[in-house]
Design a protein around this motif. Structure first.
Motif, PDB file in Angstrom:
ATOM      1  N   ASP A 167      63.150 -14.555 -30.994  1.00 44.99           N
ATOM      2  CA  ASP A 167      62.804 -15.967 -30.754  1.00 44.99           C
ATOM      3  C   ASP A 167      61.853 -16.063 -31.850  1.00 44.99           C
ATOM      4  O   ASP A 167      61.149 -15.222 -32.311  1.00 44.99           O
ATOM      5  CB  ASP A 167      62.352 -16.537 -29.448  1.00 44.99           C
ATOM      6  CG  ASP A 167      63.302 -16.243 -28.135  1.00 44.99           C
ATOM      7  OD1 ASP A 167      64.130 -16.278 -28.477  1.00 44.99           O
ATOM      8  OD2 ASP A 167      62.762 -16.134 -27.014  1.00 44.99           O
TER       9      ASP A 167
ATOM     10  N   HIS B 252      63.268 -18.579 -37.892  1.00 44.32           N
ATOM     11  CA  HIS B 252      63.856 -19.823 -37.968  1.00 44.32           C
ATOM     12  C   HIS B 252      65.073 -19.961 -38.630  1.00 44.32           C
ATOM     13  O   HIS B 252      66.029 -20.156 -38.266  1.00 44.32           O
ATOM     14  CB  HIS B 252      62.793 -20.821 -38.486  1.00 44.32           C
ATOM     15  CG  HIS B 252      63.275 -22.075 -38.205  1.00 44.32           C
ATOM     16  ND1 HIS B 252      63.412 -22.777 -36.988  1.00 44.32           N
ATOM     17  CD2 HIS B 252      63.727 -23.048 -39.471  1.00 44.32           C
ATOM     18  CE1 HIS B 252      63.756 -24.115 -37.486  1.00 44.32           C
ATOM     19  NE2 HIS B 252      63.932 -24.409 -38.854  1.00 44.32           N
TER      20      HIS B 252
ATOM     21  N   HIS C  47      68.048 -17.933 -37.240  1.00 43.16           N
ATOM     22  CA  HIS C  47      68.681 -18.451 -36.053  1.00 43.16           C
ATOM     23  C   HIS C  47      69.692 -19.705 -36.605  1.00 43.16           C
ATOM     24  O   HIS C  47      70.829 -19.925 -36.116  1.00 43.16           O
ATOM     25  CB  HIS C  47      67.680 -19.161 -35.235  1.00 43.16           C
ATOM     26  CG  HIS C  47      67.378 -18.185 -33.974  1.00 43.16           C
ATOM     27  ND1 HIS C  47      67.926 -17.971 -32.926  1.00 43.16           N
ATOM     28  CD2 HIS C  47      66.006 -17.383 -34.017  1.00 43.16           C
ATOM     29  CE1 HIS C  47      67.157 -16.936 -32.327  1.00 43.16           C
ATOM     30  NE2 HIS C  47      65.869 -16.569 -33.011  1.00 43.16           N
TER      31      HIS C  47
END
Length: 311
Positions: free
Chosen positions: A152, A261, A264
């Protein structure tokens, strides 16, 4: 098989890109990028792309050559012959390297640097041609297909935003300045110097494979602080072509967050493989890439020689 060495012409772009993908499968290589490197190289670089062509018209290798135009050390040059495995052992690589060295010697090159994959044949080729080994680097791969593990995005400190580079389309100067501040501390054995704005645009911002949406910028209280440069092939491959944080903003995890980021978003855009490379002395970025899940998929070594000892 007779091989002739000649200058690149635009019709060669697809064949050169095919060879690049076969010999260096870790990198993003497209015909448009091959051509752009020839047509937009800084004048001081004196860039030349040579191709090896057989007597039946097949292109079996290429070499790029030029000067490190921004270096404070005069005469630093590069020459990188590339021949796919199926065409090796027939003299194309030696002919390309000899032609590149001759060209560089004629334009003031003194010390020439090249890259060799970490393979016995490549090391033997470099040694046979009088090259000495320098630093090493690693190619890294990350599976970003749907379902593959991907960390994440770390929580961002207050005042930090992650934005696409396309937000600076009207004036990318802040991104250029961030790149300059970042590359000053990159480990390496070549003093390549800092490019001017026009050279940076040609090498990064305006190149055909530069992805302005996936290139990710970390902004702290309105100021550009970190940058992840991304190139893509428009199909499945993503390449992280440089990540850096300005000195005043280091130690806050901005590069890690920006890279996560971007990855993703790349997965959401349909890309399935991510690649990057690092100098093996760049411990900080290697640690970030390991955290992201990148794993080694190849190695390369820098080699160099003094052109004054050419026969």
């Amino acid at each position: 098989m007779k091989v002739i060495i000649r200058n690149y012409v635009p019709e060669d772009a697809e064949a050169v890109a095919d060879i690049g993908r076969a010999a260096l499968p870790y990198q993003v290589t497209t015909p448009a990028t091959v051509h752009a490197q020839v047509t937009t190289a800084p004048a001081g670089q004196r860039y030349r792309l040579l191709v090896a062509e057989t007597d039946d018209g097949r292109i079996v290798g290429y070499a790029n050559a030029g000067l490190y135009a921004d270096s404070d050390t005069p005469g630093l040059a590069f020459a990188n012959p590339v021949v796919p495995a199926a065409a090796r052992g027939r003299g194309a690589g030696s002919a390309l390297l000899a032609a590149a060295e001759s060209y560089l010697a004629g334009i003031g090159g003194r010390t020439v640097y090249t890259w060799a994959l970490d393979e016995p044949a490549a090391h033997a080729f470099a040694a046979r041609h009088g090259y000495r080994r320098g630093r090493s680097g690693s190619f890294l791969r990350l599976d970003i297909a749907p379902g593959a593990p991907l960390p994440d995005v770390p929580a961002l400190p207050p005042g930090v935003l992650l934005r696409p580079a396309s937000d600076w389309a009207a004036d990318p100067h802040p991104l250029y300045e961030t790149d300059l501040d970042s590359i000053l501390d990159e480990p390496g054995d070549v003093d390549s110097g800092a490019p001017d704005y026009a050279a940076w645009r040609a090498h990064s911002w305006d190149r055909p494979d530069f992805d302005h949406d996936l290139t990710t910028v970390a902004v702290v209280d309105g100021e550009v602080a970190a940058l992840v440069n991304v190139q893509t092939d428009g199909r499945e491959r993503y390449w992280s072509g440089g990540t850096g944080t300005r000195r005043a903003f280091r130690g806050r995890g901005l590069a890690k967050a920006a890279k996560a980021h971007s990855l993703h978003r790349a997965r959401a855009a349909g890309y399935t493989e991510a690649f990057t490379n690092n100098d093996d002395g760049n411990a900080a970025m290697l640690a970030v890439n390991r955290w992201l899940g990148y794993r080694p998929c190849g190695n390369e070594w820098r080699y160099f020689r003094d052109l004054s000892d050419r026969p």
